[in-house]
Design an enzyme around this catalytic site. Structure first.
Site, PDB file in Angstrom:
ATOM      1  N   SER A  30      28.165 -81.961  -6.059  1.00  0.00           N
ATOM      2  CA  SER A  30      28.462 -80.950  -7.069  1.00  0.00           C
ATOM      3  C   SER A  30      27.908 -81.322  -8.274  1.00  0.00           C
ATOM      4  O   SER A  30      27.895 -82.577  -8.918  1.00  0.00           O
ATOM      5  CB  SER A  30      30.059 -80.884  -7.321  1.00  0.00           C
ATOM      6  OG  SER A  30      30.928 -80.372  -6.483  1.00  0.00           O
ATOM      7  N   HIS A  61      27.063 -75.218  -5.906  1.00  0.00           N
ATOM      8  CA  HIS A  61      26.186 -75.808  -4.871  1.00  0.00           C
ATOM      9  C   HIS A  61      25.182 -74.739  -4.535  1.00  0.00           C
ATOM     10  O   HIS A  61      25.429 -73.527  -4.137  1.00  0.00           O
ATOM     11  CB  HIS A  61      27.179 -75.884  -3.503  1.00  0.00           C
ATOM     12  CG  HIS A  61      27.844 -77.162  -3.721  1.00  0.00           C
ATOM     13  ND1 HIS A  61      29.086 -77.074  -4.717  1.00  0.00           N
ATOM     14  CD2 HIS A  61      27.930 -78.373  -3.274  1.00  0.00           C
ATOM     15  CE1 HIS A  61      29.422 -78.367  -4.532  1.00  0.00           C
ATOM     16  NE2 HIS A  61      29.050 -79.208  -3.682  1.00  0.00           N
ATOM     17  N   HIS A  83      32.222 -78.699   2.796  1.00  0.00           N
ATOM     18  CA  HIS A  83      33.437 -79.458   2.637  1.00  0.00           C
ATOM     19  C   HIS A  83      34.404 -79.023   3.707  1.00  0.00           C
ATOM     20  O   HIS A  83      34.454 -77.646   4.324  1.00  0.00           O
ATOM     21  CB  HIS A  83      33.835 -79.114   1.325  1.00  0.00           C
ATOM     22  CG  HIS A  83      32.987 -79.719   0.197  1.00  0.00           C
ATOM     23  ND1 HIS A  83      31.892 -78.681  -0.292  1.00  0.00           N
ATOM     24  CD2 HIS A  83      32.959 -80.655  -0.476  1.00  0.00           C
ATOM     25  CE1 HIS A  83      31.461 -79.237  -1.361  1.00  0.00           C
ATOM     26  NE2 HIS A  83      32.078 -80.599  -1.466  1.00  0.00           N
ATOM     27  N   TYR A  85      37.552 -78.652   3.173  1.00  0.00           N
ATOM     28  CA  TYR A  85      38.519 -77.759   2.516  1.00  0.00           C
ATOM     29  C   TYR A  85      37.939 -76.266   2.731  1.00  0.00           C
ATOM     30  O   TYR A  85      38.780 -75.238   2.560  1.00  0.00           O
ATOM     31  CB  TYR A  85      38.762 -78.046   1.047  1.00  0.00           C
ATOM     32  CG  TYR A  85      37.699 -78.032   0.380  1.00  0.00           C
ATOM     33  CD1 TYR A  85      36.974 -76.967  -0.407  1.00  0.00           C
ATOM     34  CD2 TYR A  85      37.244 -79.297  -0.490  1.00  0.00           C
ATOM     35  CE1 TYR A  85      36.201 -76.948  -1.244  1.00  0.00           C
ATOM     36  CE2 TYR A  85      36.161 -79.367  -1.257  1.00  0.00           C
ATOM     37  CZ  TYR A  85      35.690 -78.146  -1.644  1.00  0.00           C
ATOM     38  OH  TYR A  85      34.513 -78.088  -2.494  1.00  0.00           O
ATOM     39  N   GLU A  86      36.571 -76.074   2.861  1.00  0.00           N
ATOM     40  CA  GLU A  86      36.024 -74.823   3.110  1.00  0.00           C
ATOM     41  C   GLU A  86      36.664 -74.136   4.243  1.00  0.00           C
ATOM     42  O   GLU A  86      36.322 -73.016   4.286  1.00  0.00           O
ATOM     43  CB  GLU A  86      34.720 -74.957   2.826  1.00  0.00           C
ATOM     44  CG  GLU A  86      34.295 -75.100   1.525  1.00  0.00           C
ATOM     45  CD  GLU A  86      32.738 -75.100   1.355  1.00  0.00           C
ATOM     46  OE1 GLU A  86      31.964 -74.149   1.481  1.00  0.00           O
ATOM     47  OE2 GLU A  86      31.858 -76.189   1.617  1.00  0.00           O
ATOM     48  N   ALA A 113      30.707 -86.295  -7.026  1.00  0.00           N
ATOM     49  CA  ALA A 113      31.350 -85.812  -8.167  1.00  0.00           C
ATOM     50  C   ALA A 113      32.758 -86.464  -7.594  1.00  0.00           C
ATOM     51  O   ALA A 113      33.448 -85.941  -6.616  1.00  0.00           O
ATOM     52  CB  ALA A 113      31.525 -84.659  -8.740  1.00  0.00           C
ATOM     53  N   MET A 211      36.591 -85.185  -2.216  1.00  0.00           N
ATOM     54  CA  MET A 211      36.808 -84.427  -1.056  1.00  0.00           C
ATOM     55  C   MET A 211      35.808 -84.382  -0.235  1.00  0.00           C
ATOM     56  O   MET A 211      35.471 -83.136   0.567  1.00  0.00           O
ATOM     57  CB  MET A 211      37.354 -83.072  -1.668  1.00  0.00           C
ATOM     58  CG  MET A 211      38.608 -83.036  -2.590  1.00  0.00           C
ATOM     59  SD  MET A 211      38.615 -81.234  -3.349  1.00  0.00           S
ATOM     60  CE  MET A 211      39.455 -81.725  -4.786  1.00  0.00           C
ATOM     61  N   SER A 212      34.867 -85.424  -0.141  1.00  0.00           N
ATOM     62  CA  SER A 212      33.712 -85.262   0.445  1.00  0.00           C
ATOM     63  C   SER A 212      33.178 -86.649   0.892  1.00  0.00           C
ATOM     64  O   SER A 212      34.110 -87.737   0.997  1.00  0.00           O
ATOM     65  CB  SER A 212      32.531 -84.693  -0.277  1.00  0.00           C
ATOM     66  OG  SER A 212      31.914 -85.501  -1.188  1.00  0.00           O
ATOM     67  N   ASN A 235      36.091 -87.425 -13.972  1.00  0.00           N
ATOM     68  CA  ASN A 235      37.154 -87.352 -14.702  1.00  0.00           C
ATOM     69  C   ASN A 235      38.069 -88.529 -14.126  1.00  0.00           C
ATOM     70  O   ASN A 235      37.643 -89.231 -13.003  1.00  0.00           O
ATOM     71  CB  ASN A 235      37.866 -86.056 -14.326  1.00  0.00           C
ATOM     72  CG  ASN A 235      38.227 -85.820 -12.862  1.00  0.00           C
ATOM     73  OD1 ASN A 235      37.201 -85.455 -12.052  1.00  0.00           O
ATOM     74  ND2 ASN A 235      39.355 -86.272 -12.221  1.00  0.00           N
ATOM     75  N   HIS A 246      37.818 -77.915 -12.441  1.00  0.00           N
ATOM     76  CA  HIS A 246      36.345 -77.939 -11.818  1.00  0.00           C
ATOM     77  C   HIS A 246      35.455 -77.927 -12.918  1.00  0.00           C
ATOM     78  O   HIS A 246      34.213 -78.660 -12.915  1.00  0.00           O
ATOM     79  CB  HIS A 246      36.108 -76.844 -10.804  1.00  0.00           C
ATOM     80  CG  HIS A 246      34.975 -76.905 -10.312  1.00  0.00           C
ATOM     81  ND1 HIS A 246      34.575 -77.976  -9.628  1.00  0.00           N
ATOM     82  CD2 HIS A 246      33.875 -76.240 -10.339  1.00  0.00           C
ATOM     83  CE1 HIS A 246      33.400 -77.710  -8.857  1.00  0.00           C
ATOM     84  NE2 HIS A 246      32.929 -76.709  -9.435  1.00  0.00           N
TER      85      HIS A 246
HETATM   86  N1  HPA Z   1      39.784 -85.634  -7.281  1.00  0.00           N
HETATM   87  C1  HPA Z   1      39.187 -85.190  -6.178  1.00  0.00           C
HETATM   88  N2  HPA Z   1      38.077 -84.847  -5.997  1.00  0.00           N
HETATM   89  C2  HPA Z   1      37.209 -84.757  -7.203  1.00  0.00           C
HETATM   90  C3  HPA Z   1      37.952 -85.508  -8.294  1.00  0.00           C
HETATM   91  C4  HPA Z   1      39.307 -85.584  -8.234  1.00  0.00           C
HETATM   92  O1  HPA Z   1      39.750 -86.185  -9.342  1.00  0.00           O
HETATM   93  N3  HPA Z   1      36.911 -84.946  -9.440  1.00  0.00           N
HETATM   94  C5  HPA Z   1      36.171 -84.480  -8.694  1.00  0.00           C
HETATM   95  N4  HPA Z   1      35.931 -84.325  -7.546  1.00  0.00           N
END
Ligand code: HPA
Length: 271
Positions: A30, A61, A83, A85-86, A113, A211-212, A235, A246
């Site tokens: 991302s 993306h 992903h 989750y998709e 990310a 998540m990847s 973050n 996001h």
């Molecule tokens: N958690 C999960 N996936 C993420 C995060 C997070 O805090 N930040 C960016 N992708």
């Protein structure tokens, strides 16, 4: 249709487009896809044109493969990954890694990310991934094992190649960049984690969550590919800052992309 025969069709198509002699696969997370724009003599192929390739749906993306030369190396970059989750299966998520291997890549560079769990991390930090925890509740190797793809029970002792980590650290040091290091823990998403899940993650040894990456690195290990992993801490994880969204993830990758791109390019040149 077996994985082997699907791959044959995919790589035949790609070879017809001029993709040949891949050395490094590059998976861009991302907000980090811009690196592909620096690939020289690019051959760009949108995912929806590639036989058996899935299509990515996430904002930020691009959804295309870019092949060419970067830092003097032949690379095949995935500008936008798939992903779990998709709704894709783990096998679908990792199909591009199989394609990279089938095109004779010897290594992959995975980027993402993610949220910082380690309390010494700050948003905008880059983290060298040393190891991973699969907490996604699935595994891309579940099911019949095609022996010519890799072993039934792959060793994950050094999924992130030690010599590559050492090179990345040396490059970062030379650049005066404070490259963090740590363990990446994969959650399925698409929810961000709860503060309780983050306390759990920290307790079991995670430094970052996302998540990847985890499925792709499992398949890389299965295929005998060397791996370099670089995360952008976008973050602090849930409970460590006010709230998560996001937009912040995209903002942070935007802020550090110059640093990120130069670290990856200079490391790639030295690999
Ligand atoms: N958690 C999960 N996936 C993420 C995060 C997070 O805090 N930040 C960016 N992708």
């Amino acid at each position: 249709m077996t994985l082997t025969s699907k791959l044959q069709e995919t790589i035949q198509f790609m070879k017809d487009q001029g993709v040949a002699d891949v050395e490094f696969g590059l998976i861009l997370g991302s907000g980090l896809g811009e690196l592909a724009e620096e690939i020289e003599h690019p051959v760009v192929i949108p995912y929806d044109q590639i036989p058996h390739f899935p299509v990515s749906t996430v904002v930020g993306h691009a959804g295309q493969l870019v092949y060419g030369t970067l830092s003097g190396k032949k690379v095949l970059a995935l500008q936008g990954r798939f992903h779990y989750y998709e709704g894709h299966s783990m096998q679908t998520v990792t199909y591009p890694v199989r394609v990279m291997k089938a095109l004779e890549a010897h290594s992959v560079i995975v980027t993402n990310a993610c949220g910082g769990v380690n309390t010494t991390f700050t948003p905008g930090d880059l983290m060298l991934i040393t190891d991973q925890i699969n907490f996604m509740g699935d595994n891309p190797l579940i099911g019949e094992n095609e022996e010519d793809m890799g072993p039934r029970f792959p060793d994950m002792s050094e999924a992130y190649t030690l010599s590559y980590r050492e090179i990345a650290k040396k490059i970062a040091e030379e650049k005066g960049l404070h490259l963090k290091e740590g363990v990446y823990m994969g959650f399925s998403g698409p929810t961000y984690e709860t503060p309780a899940e983050i306390r759990f993650a920290r307790t079991i040894g995670a430094d970052a969550v996302g998540m990847s990456t985890v499925p792709e690195v499992i398949v890389a290990a299965h295929s005998g590919l060397k791996v370099l992993g670089i995360s952008c801490i976008t973050n602090l994880a849930a409970g460590m800052q006010k709230n998560l969204n996001h937009a912040e993830v995209v903002e942070t990758t935007e802020r550090v992309k110059v640093e990120f791109k130069s670290l990856v390019k200079e490391t790639l040149a030295a690999l």
